[in-house]
Each structure stands twice: as structure tokens, then as C-alpha cells.
Design a protein around this motif. Structure first.
Motif, PDB file in Angstrom:
ATOM      1  N   TYR A 138     -16.212 -43.494   2.264  1.00  0.00           N
ATOM      2  CA  TYR A 138     -14.840 -43.970   2.098  1.00  0.00           C
ATOM      3  C   TYR A 138     -13.854 -43.174   2.951  1.00  0.00           C
ATOM      4  O   TYR A 138     -12.973 -43.742   3.601  1.00  0.00           O
ATOM      5  CB  TYR A 138     -14.439 -43.888   0.618  1.00  0.00           C
ATOM      6  CG  TYR A 138     -12.980 -44.177   0.383  1.00  0.00           C
ATOM      7  CD1 TYR A 138     -12.454 -45.449   0.589  1.00  0.00           C
ATOM      8  CD2 TYR A 138     -12.108 -43.163  -0.029  1.00  0.00           C
ATOM      9  CE1 TYR A 138     -11.104 -45.712   0.379  1.00  0.00           C
ATOM     10  CE2 TYR A 138     -10.766 -43.415  -0.239  1.00  0.00           C
ATOM     11  CZ  TYR A 138     -10.268 -44.686  -0.038  1.00  0.00           C
ATOM     12  OH  TYR A 138      -8.933 -44.941  -0.231  1.00  0.00           O
ATOM     13  N   ALA A 163     -14.201 -44.196   6.526  1.00  0.00           N
ATOM     14  CA  ALA A 163     -13.633 -45.528   6.736  1.00  0.00           C
ATOM     15  C   ALA A 163     -12.109 -45.465   6.802  1.00  0.00           C
ATOM     16  O   ALA A 163     -11.473 -46.136   7.624  1.00  0.00           O
ATOM     17  CB  ALA A 163     -14.073 -46.459   5.614  1.00  0.00           C
ATOM     18  N   THR A 220      -7.640 -53.924   1.929  1.00  0.00           N
ATOM     19  CA  THR A 220      -8.867 -53.822   1.114  1.00  0.00           C
ATOM     20  C   THR A 220     -10.076 -54.350   1.879  1.00  0.00           C
ATOM     21  O   THR A 220     -11.143 -53.731   1.881  1.00  0.00           O
ATOM     22  CB  THR A 220      -8.699 -54.607  -0.204  1.00  0.00           C
ATOM     23  OG1 THR A 220      -7.599 -54.064  -0.938  1.00  0.00           O
ATOM     24  CG2 THR A 220      -9.969 -54.524  -1.046  1.00  0.00           C
ATOM     25  N   GLN A 221      -9.926 -55.481   2.538  1.00  0.00           N
ATOM     26  CA  GLN A 221     -11.031 -56.045   3.318  1.00  0.00           C
ATOM     27  C   GLN A 221     -11.436 -55.114   4.464  1.00  0.00           C
ATOM     28  O   GLN A 221     -12.622 -54.976   4.778  1.00  0.00           O
ATOM     29  CB  GLN A 221     -10.632 -57.411   3.869  1.00  0.00           C
ATOM     30  CG  GLN A 221     -10.491 -58.496   2.807  1.00  0.00           C
ATOM     31  CD  GLN A 221      -9.888 -59.779   3.359  1.00  0.00           C
ATOM     32  OE1 GLN A 221      -9.099 -59.764   4.328  1.00  0.00           O
ATOM     33  NE2 GLN A 221     -10.221 -60.915   2.745  1.00  0.00           N
ATOM     34  N   VAL A 251     -11.189 -51.840   4.514  1.00  0.00           N
ATOM     35  CA  VAL A 251     -11.938 -50.710   3.945  1.00  0.00           C
ATOM     36  C   VAL A 251     -13.388 -51.108   3.706  1.00  0.00           C
ATOM     37  O   VAL A 251     -14.321 -50.376   4.069  1.00  0.00           O
ATOM     38  CB  VAL A 251     -11.279 -50.219   2.641  1.00  0.00           C
ATOM     39  CG1 VAL A 251     -12.185 -49.203   1.935  1.00  0.00           C
ATOM     40  CG2 VAL A 251      -9.925 -49.586   2.923  1.00  0.00           C
ATOM     41  N   TRP A 252     -13.594 -52.268   3.093  1.00  0.00           N
ATOM     42  CA  TRP A 252     -14.963 -52.735   2.840  1.00  0.00           C
ATOM     43  C   TRP A 252     -15.741 -52.891   4.144  1.00  0.00           C
ATOM     44  O   TRP A 252     -16.904 -52.481   4.240  1.00  0.00           O
ATOM     45  CB  TRP A 252     -14.925 -54.074   2.095  1.00  0.00           C
ATOM     46  CG  TRP A 252     -14.750 -53.944   0.621  1.00  0.00           C
ATOM     47  CD1 TRP A 252     -13.579 -53.924  -0.071  1.00  0.00           C
ATOM     48  CD2 TRP A 252     -15.793 -53.811  -0.356  1.00  0.00           C
ATOM     49  NE1 TRP A 252     -13.813 -53.788  -1.414  1.00  0.00           N
ATOM     50  CE2 TRP A 252     -15.165 -53.722  -1.623  1.00  0.00           C
ATOM     51  CE3 TRP A 252     -17.187 -53.768  -0.294  1.00  0.00           C
ATOM     52  CZ2 TRP A 252     -15.887 -53.580  -2.806  1.00  0.00           C
ATOM     53  CZ3 TRP A 252     -17.902 -53.635  -1.480  1.00  0.00           C
ATOM     54  CH2 TRP A 252     -17.264 -53.540  -2.713  1.00  0.00           C
ATOM     55  N   VAL A 257     -16.617 -49.396   5.650  1.00  0.00           N
ATOM     56  CA  VAL A 257     -17.650 -48.725   4.851  1.00  0.00           C
ATOM     57  C   VAL A 257     -19.026 -49.262   5.221  1.00  0.00           C
ATOM     58  O   VAL A 257     -19.976 -48.491   5.428  1.00  0.00           O
ATOM     59  CB  VAL A 257     -17.377 -48.904   3.342  1.00  0.00           C
ATOM     60  CG1 VAL A 257     -18.630 -48.578   2.524  1.00  0.00           C
ATOM     61  CG2 VAL A 257     -16.231 -48.003   2.897  1.00  0.00           C
ATOM     62  N   TRP A 258     -19.139 -50.571   5.340  1.00  0.00           N
ATOM     63  CA  TRP A 258     -20.444 -51.166   5.661  1.00  0.00           C
ATOM     64  C   TRP A 258     -20.876 -50.859   7.096  1.00  0.00           C
ATOM     65  O   TRP A 258     -22.041 -50.554   7.344  1.00  0.00           O
ATOM     66  CB  TRP A 258     -20.393 -52.685   5.424  1.00  0.00           C
ATOM     67  CG  TRP A 258     -20.633 -53.024   3.990  1.00  0.00           C
ATOM     68  CD1 TRP A 258     -19.763 -52.865   2.951  1.00  0.00           C
ATOM     69  CD2 TRP A 258     -21.831 -53.554   3.422  1.00  0.00           C
ATOM     70  NE1 TRP A 258     -20.337 -53.266   1.771  1.00  0.00           N
ATOM     71  CE2 TRP A 258     -21.607 -53.696   2.028  1.00  0.00           C
ATOM     72  CE3 TRP A 258     -23.059 -53.933   3.945  1.00  0.00           C
ATOM     73  CZ2 TRP A 258     -22.582 -54.202   1.159  1.00  0.00           C
ATOM     74  CZ3 TRP A 258     -24.027 -54.446   3.087  1.00  0.00           C
ATOM     75  CH2 TRP A 258     -23.789 -54.565   1.718  1.00  0.00           C
ATOM     76  N   SER A 280     -18.531 -47.194  -2.596  1.00  0.00           N
ATOM     77  CA  SER A 280     -17.550 -46.451  -1.792  1.00  0.00           C
ATOM     78  C   SER A 280     -16.152 -47.062  -1.786  1.00  0.00           C
ATOM     79  O   SER A 280     -15.159 -46.351  -1.995  1.00  0.00           O
ATOM     80  CB  SER A 280     -18.053 -46.322  -0.357  1.00  0.00           C
ATOM     81  OG  SER A 280     -19.247 -45.582  -0.308  1.00  0.00           O
ATOM     82  N   PRO A 281     -15.997 -48.379  -1.524  1.00  0.00           N
ATOM     83  CA  PRO A 281     -14.638 -48.929  -1.435  1.00  0.00           C
ATOM     84  C   PRO A 281     -13.840 -48.820  -2.730  1.00  0.00           C
ATOM     85  O   PRO A 281     -12.609 -48.884  -2.709  1.00  0.00           O
ATOM     86  CB  PRO A 281     -14.890 -50.408  -1.075  1.00  0.00           C
ATOM     87  CG  PRO A 281     -16.244 -50.424  -0.447  1.00  0.00           C
ATOM     88  CD  PRO A 281     -17.023 -49.386  -1.196  1.00  0.00           C
ATOM     89  N   MET A 328     -10.724 -46.375  -3.367  1.00  0.00           N
ATOM     90  CA  MET A 328      -9.330 -46.602  -2.988  1.00  0.00           C
ATOM     91  C   MET A 328      -8.448 -46.748  -4.229  1.00  0.00           C
ATOM     92  O   MET A 328      -7.218 -46.677  -4.140  1.00  0.00           O
ATOM     93  CB  MET A 328      -9.220 -47.850  -2.098  1.00  0.00           C
ATOM     94  CG  MET A 328      -9.397 -49.164  -2.811  1.00  0.00           C
ATOM     95  SD  MET A 328      -9.209 -50.573  -1.689  1.00  0.00           S
ATOM     96  CE  MET A 328     -10.826 -50.623  -0.933  1.00  0.00           C
TER      97      MET A 328
END
Length: 591
Positions: A142, A145, A163-164, A166-167, A170-171, A396-397, A400
């Protein structure tokens, strides 16, 4: 960031990554064919590689983002986690490492099996796995990212929401890191860490310098004057109970939390277990202490600079460092920063995955199938690494949502497993008659009691215990120590445990280890003097009139202590080297 700058950043980062990858491949080629090679780099690591691996494993984007966020939102009190870790590092080098190398252990749970029993080993492995999966690995991904997201302003570039974005990051980071973790092995991690470590120190030194230059409108001295005279309380590391880290916690729970990390946490300890001999292992551990002392300058001062530049205008404190980097670092250096940032993330991520795979393979699979071949064991551990990484991508996300910042959240949840493990290890080493039952009771007791003291009383009974979670560390450590000693007194082992030497490396200690330890302790005290109300946090001027006399006294005391210890140590070392250096018990005595 302009489009051309983005492409330059990406291409330059790919260039640096390629150089690191080629060099790492050549240095680690042919080492990963056995479990000892894959997990311990063939027990051939020198002090420099150990220090590089330790510092990169420890100083990840978690520190870059989290510590600077703490400094931005509060003051310098969180530096206690870094600076006072010198004490734990010294204990690891002088006391614990000789036991680990002397027993040729590959994992900490192996030592606990030898000292207690198989069930204690399984319980500790479970604690480690839960901590890695739900706290340490997710926080690493996280924080990385978050840094990349701010550096490139991904929401505006891609049209994705925050939010998107961050996801997505992370991936992406997680998948790349997982590939390296699964196929790299310990030797590859150590080599790449050493290279990235050089870059980390370089870029993290440059950022506060440029930040001060910007803050001072082209004058670094002017920037220093601004942060030391305008709101100097931000530079205070002597915390009260209202601060993130009250000063009193240094003497209660923090020592044991740091000792857990540096002395018993598998993903840190594993770097030292690959040492080619005890002397190199001690060098690597103690060298790391000097890097830890630099953390307040490299990874907290930028947060103070960000406070003076942005005030309280950032949406979350964890954006302080990424925002500063994006705004003050020249565009032609941002590709290098991206490599260092991702390298730090990959380093910690790889170390965690590799350590978890090591414990799974050697502490779970191997005991169940003693005749399993190395090749099959390695294959199983790699599949487990991939599975563990995949799970962390979903967790992980969620970080936030942490209201108090990343750093505080991690430290609170680490409390579920750090104190019982360090308690069990210390009792296991120094109390020879305490039975396995005591360790099992303490593990269960701690998990329940720690939850109740931090959250349970409020959720269940409607009242809160108004005390720092770090003090809770200390209270539970003492309590669990007493519980184990009482059980040991009431139900002692019929045959006291004895250490069985099984060293696979030369156990002659490093002759400068004690003198270097004294220097580290003196420097630790010096940092607290600098970041105190008589140092840079002095309200009426840059420093108090008492600062220079206090600093002089500290230098004299440190020098005298170092001189005395060197004389005593050298005398004992001289006696030691004339004895049989293959006598393991004598080697342990000197440390």
C-alpha cells in the motif's frame, strides 16, 4: 508532470531496473538449487550484503510514507522506533546471533522447537503468518502504491478514481514483486538490496536538501532556519502522552518491540542466518545501526519541510512525502526515485514472502514429510509464496481507510505477535527449566489480553483504557515473563534444556563489535539531544545555551566508555584467539 517527463521517468527507471536485474542474475546464478541456497544464500553472505539486505528490508516505502506522515502531522517523536532500535541491534549482534549461528538454525521456529516442542513451533509460525498476511505485507504494498500514485498523479492521467488507482497500483507492484520473490531466492534479494540501498541513501539524502532549498527560496541555510525557528516544536522528539510516541514508552514496550523485530522477526533474522561466519554476521548487523540513526534526517525531516510548505492542506498525512517528492524533485531524477521507491517496496515484499515461504517449507511441510526432496520442497514453497502474495493484493488497498495514518496502524496490529514471541525466545535462552506449556499459555493469553486492552473493553464493556499501546507492550511483556517463570517454578522440566552446538560456519566473533556498539549508543543519545527542547526544538533560538556543553559531555563520556570497553574486550579477545577456536562453548562465552 508533463507527458515527456513521464516517458523519461518510465524509460530511465526501466534502464536502472535492467542494470540491477542483470547484475543480480549474474551474482546469484546457480545458488538457488538447494533449500540452503534458496533460503540462506548458501551461508556465504558478507557483512556488507547483510547490512544492505537488512536496511532495505527494514527501510521500505512504509518508512518513507509513514514516518514522514507522522512528522508532518505531529513532530519527531516517532523517530524513537528507528533511533532506539540501536539497542536491539546491539543485543542481536552480541547475544542472539551467536546462538542462532551456533545452532545452524534456518528459521526462528526451529530454535523454538529445539528449546520447547513441535507445538510451540507451530503456534509461533501461525502468529508470524497472520502478522505477515494481515499487517506487514499489505502495508508494504500500500505504501509503495501511494508513492507511485502521487508521483505520477494517476487519477488525472488514467481517469480512474483515487480508490481505483490504489487498487490498480497494488496489483501491478504486487505482481512484479511476487515474480521476483518466487524466482529470486535469498542471494538475489541480498544482491539487489545492496544496490538499491546505495540508491536509497543517495536519493533520500537529496530530497531534504532540495526541500530546504525550496523552503528557503534558494537558500538551504534559510530553509534550516525556517524549520528551526518557525514552529520548532515540530522538531521535538521528547514526546508527551498526547504525542504519537511518548518518551516514557522508550523504557517500557518499545525496547521489546524493537528487540522482537531485530532479534526474532524471521524476515529480518533470516538475512543474518546466511552469514559466512559470525564476524561477518556481526558486522552486517552493527553496520545497520548506523543507517538506522540516519532515518530521522532522511525519512522524517522531509515531513517537517512538507508541513512548512503545505501547512495542513493535504487530505491525509500519508501524502506528505509523495507530495514533496512530486513538487521539488527535478523531473530528470524522478525515474531514479521511482526505481528506489519500487526497489524498497520489492525488497520488503520479497523478504516477507521469502521468509514466510521458508517457515512454511521448513517448519510445516518438512516435519510432515521428512523424506521430501529439496526440489519438491522448493516447488511447494514457491507455490505458497504465490498464494500468499495473491491474498495480500486484496488486503492492501483496505489500509487507505486507516484514520491515524499507516505507521500507527501497523505498530498497533504488530502488537498481536511481537511481544509473546520475544518473551518466549528470551525465556527460552536464559531460563533452562521453563516447560513448553508456559510458552503455549503465554501466546493465547497475549492475543486475548492485547485485544481487550486496546479495543475489547470499549466494544464490549463501553470504556477505554487510556494508555499508549506501547506501554501495553511493556505491561504485557513483564506480565508474560512472570507467568512463564512461575510456571517454570511450579512445573519445571525434568531435564533442563542445554544448547547443542551445531555450527556450520566459523564462530570467531568480530573483535570490534563491542567498541562499535558503544559508539552507536553514544550517537543514539546524541540524536535525542539534537531533537530536544535544548537542541533544535528550543523555542527562543536555534538551540539552547545548554546544547553545546551537553554535547561535549556526551562525547567525553562515550569516548571514555569506548576506551574502557576496547581495552577489556581486546584483552579477552587476545586470550580467546590463542585457545582452540573450534571450541564452540568458548566462542559463545566471549559474546
Amino acid at each position: 508532470m508533463p507527458g515527456n517527463s513521464i516517458w523519461f521517468t518510465l524509460l530511465s527507471s526501466i534502464f536502472f531496473i535492467a542494470i540491477i536485474g542483470v547484475y543480480t542474475y549474474r551474482k546469484s546464478k546457480g545458488v538457488n538449487d538447494t533449500t540452503e541456497g534458496y533460503f540462506l544464500a548458501g551461508r556465504g553472505m558478507s557483512g556488507g550484503f547483510i547490512a544492505g539486505a537488512l536496511i532495505l528490508t527494514n527501510l521500505s516505502a512504509e518508512q518513507m510514507v509513514g514516518l514522514n506522515g507522522q512528522a508532518y502531522g505531529g513532530n519527531m517523536t516517532s523517530m524513537a522506533w528507528e533511533v532506539t532500535s540501536v539497542i536491539a541491534i546491539i543485543i542481536m549482534a552480541l547475544i542472539l546471533l551467536p546462538r542462532y549461528l551456533g545452532g545452524a538454525f534456518t528459521t526462528l521456529p526451529q530454535f523454538l522447537r529445539d528449546r520447547f516442542d513441535e507445538n510451540v513451533r507451530k503456534m509461533v509460525v501461525l502468529l508470524f503468518m497472520l502478522g505477515y498476511v494481515f499487517v506487514t505485507i499489505p502495508s508494504t504494498l500500500y505504501s509503495g502504491a501511494l508513492g507511485v500514485l502521487k508521483l505520477f498523479d494517476l487519477p488525472n492521467i488514467t481517469g480512474l478514481s483515487y480508490t481505483q488507482s490504489v487498487w490498480a497500483m497494488v496489483w501491478i507492484i504486487g505482481i512484479i514483486g511476487a515474480l521476483f520473490a518466487v524466482f529470486g531466492g535469498m542471494k538475489a534479494i541480498a544482491v539487489s538490496d545492496s544496490l538499491i540501498g546505495i540508491g536509497l541513501i543517495s536519493i533520500c539524502t537529496l530530497i531534504p536538501i532540495i526541500g530546504l532549498f525550496v523552503l528557503g527560496n534558494g537558500d538551504i541555510i534559510g530553509g534550516l532556519k525556517t524549520i528551526s525557528t518557525s514552529n520548532p516544536a515540530k522538531l521535538n522528539a521528547i514526546g508527551t502522552k498526547e504525542d504519537a510516541v511518548p518518551f516514557s514508552t522508550i523504557f517500557t514496550g518499545m525496547l521489546w518491540a524493537n528487540l522482537f523485530y531485530w532479534g526474532t522477526n524471521q524476515y529480518a533474522v533470516q538475512r543474518t542466518l546466511g552469514a559466512k561466519n559470525l564476524a561477518e554476521g556481526q558486522k552486517g548487523v552493527l553496520y545497520t545501526g548506523f543507517f538506522k540513526l540516519l532515518v530521522p534526517i532522511l525519512m522524517m525531516l522531509p515531513g517537517i519541510i512538507a508541513f512548512h510548505l503545505y501547512g495542513g492542506n493535504l487530505s491525509t498525512k500519508d501524502l506528505a512525502y509523495p507530495s514533496l517528492v512530486a513538487d521539488v524533485l527535478p523531473w530528470y531524477l524522478q525515474g531514479f526515485f521511482l526505481v528506489v521507491l519500487l526497489g524498497a517496496v520489492f525488497s520488503s515484499f520479497n523478504a516477507l514472502i521469502n521468509s514466510a515461504a521458508t517457515m512454511f517449507a521448513l517448519d510445516i511441510v518438512k516435519p510432515m514429510s521428512p523424506s521430501i526432496t529439496d526440489r519438491k520442497l522448493l516447488l511447494i514453497s514457491k507455490w505458497f509464496s504465490a498464494f500468499l502474495a495473491f491474498i495480500s493484493f486484496f488486503i492492501s488497498p483496505l489500509l487507505m481507510l486507516a484514520p491515524d495514518g499507516l505507521w500507527d496502524l501497523i505498530r498497533r496490529f504488530t502488537g498481536f505477535f511481537n511481544i509473546p514471541i520475544i518473551t518466549i525466545v528470551l525465556i527460552g535462552i536464559f531460563a533452562k527449566k521453563v516447560p513448553p506449556l508456559a510458552a503455549k499459555i503465554v501466546i493465547v493469553f497475549h492475543v486475548i489480553t492485547y485485544y481487550m486492552m486496546l479495543w475489547g473493553t470499549r466494544h464490549i464493556f463501553g470504556f477505554s483504557i487510556d494508555i499508549s499501546y506501547i506501554h501495553v507492550y511493556g505491561i504485557l511483556f513483564v506480565t508474560e515473563l512472570v507467568i512463564m517463570l512461575i510456571i517454570g517454578r511450579l512445573y519445571p522440566m525434568s531435564k533442563p534444556w542445554t544448547f547443542k552446538p551445531n555450527a556450520k560456519v566459523d564462530m570467531k566473533p568480530w573483535k570490534h563489535s563491542l567498541s562499535i556498539s558503544i559508539v552507536l549508543l553514544g550517537l543514539m543519545a546524541g540524536f535525542y539531544l539534537v531533537f530536544s527542547p535544548i537542541g533544535l526544538a528550543y523555542e527562543s533560538s536555534v538551540v539552547s545555551p545548554l546544547f553545546l556543553p551537553s554535547l561535549l559531555i556526551l562525547i567525553i563520556v562515550t569516548t571514555l566508555l569506548a576506551y574502557i570497553c576496547i581495552k577489556l574486550w581486546n584483552k579477552k579477545y587476545a586470550q580467546y584467539v590463542h585457545k582452540d577456536t573450534h571450541n564452540h562453548d568458548k566462542q559463545i562465552d566471549i559474546v
